[in-house]
Design a protein around this motif. Structure first.
Motif, PDB file in Angstrom:
ATOM      1  N   VAL A 121       4.926 -11.853 -44.167  1.00 18.57           N
ATOM      2  CA  VAL A 121       6.197 -12.000 -45.063  1.00 18.57           C
ATOM      3  C   VAL A 121       6.790 -10.614 -44.698  1.00 18.57           C
ATOM      4  O   VAL A 121       6.346  -9.512 -44.567  1.00 18.57           O
ATOM      5  N   ARG A 122       8.431 -10.619 -44.830  1.00 15.95           N
ATOM      6  CA  ARG A 122       8.906  -9.259 -44.141  1.00 15.95           C
ATOM      7  C   ARG A 122       9.529  -8.712 -45.575  1.00 15.95           C
ATOM      8  O   ARG A 122      10.276  -9.423 -46.522  1.00 15.95           O
ATOM      9  N   LEU A 123       9.097  -7.601 -45.432  1.00 12.86           N
ATOM     10  CA  LEU A 123       9.649  -6.841 -46.597  1.00 12.86           C
ATOM     11  C   LEU A 123      11.088  -6.219 -46.672  1.00 12.86           C
ATOM     12  O   LEU A 123      11.714  -6.160 -45.671  1.00 12.86           O
ATOM     13  N   GLY A 124      11.615  -6.426 -47.803  1.00  9.23           N
ATOM     14  CA  GLY A 124      13.433  -6.242 -47.827  1.00  9.23           C
ATOM     15  C   GLY A 124      14.037  -7.446 -47.850  1.00  9.23           C
ATOM     16  O   GLY A 124      15.122  -7.621 -48.435  1.00  9.23           O
ATOM     17  N   GLU A 125      13.483  -8.379 -47.527  1.00  8.70           N
ATOM     18  CA  GLU A 125      14.286  -9.983 -47.480  1.00  8.70           C
ATOM     19  C   GLU A 125      14.064 -10.473 -48.767  1.00  8.70           C
ATOM     20  O   GLU A 125      13.588 -10.189 -49.821  1.00  8.70           O
ATOM     21  N   LEU A 126      15.238 -11.170 -49.137  1.00  8.30           N
ATOM     22  CA  LEU A 126      15.394 -12.033 -50.266  1.00  8.30           C
ATOM     23  C   LEU A 126      14.468 -13.104 -50.307  1.00  8.30           C
ATOM     24  O   LEU A 126      14.090 -13.874 -49.246  1.00  8.30           O
ATOM     25  N   ILE A 145      12.124  -8.569 -51.615  1.00 10.28           N
ATOM     26  CA  ILE A 145      10.514  -8.298 -51.529  1.00 10.28           C
ATOM     27  C   ILE A 145      10.171  -6.903 -51.258  1.00 10.28           C
ATOM     28  O   ILE A 145      10.746  -6.379 -50.206  1.00 10.28           O
ATOM     29  N   LEU A 146       9.554  -6.341 -52.140  1.00 14.43           N
ATOM     30  CA  LEU A 146       9.161  -4.596 -52.074  1.00 14.43           C
ATOM     31  C   LEU A 146       7.906  -4.464 -51.314  1.00 14.43           C
ATOM     32  O   LEU A 146       7.803  -3.292 -50.488  1.00 14.43           O
ATOM     33  N   ASN A 147       6.835  -5.385 -51.636  1.00 14.98           N
ATOM     34  CA  ASN A 147       5.664  -5.110 -50.987  1.00 14.98           C
ATOM     35  C   ASN A 147       4.967  -6.714 -50.947  1.00 14.98           C
ATOM     36  O   ASN A 147       5.284  -7.558 -51.787  1.00 14.98           O
TER      37      ASN A 147
END
Length: 127
Positions: free
Chosen positions: A24-29, A114-116
Motif C-alpha cells: 500500500v502506498r503511503l500518501g495516496e488517497l 493513507i498516513l501509515n
C-alpha cells in the motif's frame, strides 16, 4: 498482560516492528468507499483466512480512533460487535486497488489519505 487503552503511537510502533511488506502506498488517497471520512481513522482490511484476529481487534479498538472494517475476498468473516463491516465485490475491489499484499492490513488514514500502513500477522504483544 492485560490490554487497556493502547495509545495510537504504541499500536503503530508495535505493528511496524513486525516483518511485513506493505505494498500500500503511503500518501495516496483511499479508493472509493461507502463511508464519510471522519478525520484520523483506522481502516482494517481482512479476509476469512486471517485466523484469530482477536488481539489485533482489541488493540485497534483501544486506539480511540474511528475503525472501518473491510471484509475482502467475498467470504464473510466476523468483526467485533459494534464495528460496521463492508463486504462483497466492491470491498474486494477496494482492497485490490489499494494493492494489499497480505491480510490483515491496517491503515492509518486522515481525510482519506493513507498516513501509515501495515500488513501481516499480529502477535498480540504491545510492548
Amino acid at each position: 498482560m492485560t490490554l487497556r487503552r493502547a495509545p495510537l503511537l504504541t499500536l503503530l510502533l508495535t505493528l511496524g516492528a513486525t516483518p511485513a511488506e506493505a505494498r500500500v502506498r503511503l500518501g495516496e488517497l483511499l479508493p472509493a468507499h461507502p463511508w464519510t471520512a471522519s478525520g484520523r481513522e483506522i481502516v482494517v482490511v481482512y479476509s476469512h483466512d486471517c485466523g484469530d484476529l482477536g488481539a489485533l481487534w482489541q488493540a485497534i479498538l483501544h486506539s480511540g480512533l474511528t475503525v472501518r472494517a473491510v471484509n475482502a475476498e467475498d467470504v464473510p468473516a466476523e468483526a467485533p460487535q459494534g464495528v460496521n463491516v463492508w463486504r462483497g465485490a466492491e470491498a474486494t475491489a477496494f482492497a485490490r486497488k489499494l494493492r494489499v499484499g497480505t491480510y490483515p492490513a491496517v491503515l492509518l488514514v486522515q481525510g482519506d489519505r493513507i498516513l501509515n500502513a501495515w500488513e501481516g500477522t499480529f502477535t498480540g504483544k504491545l510492548e
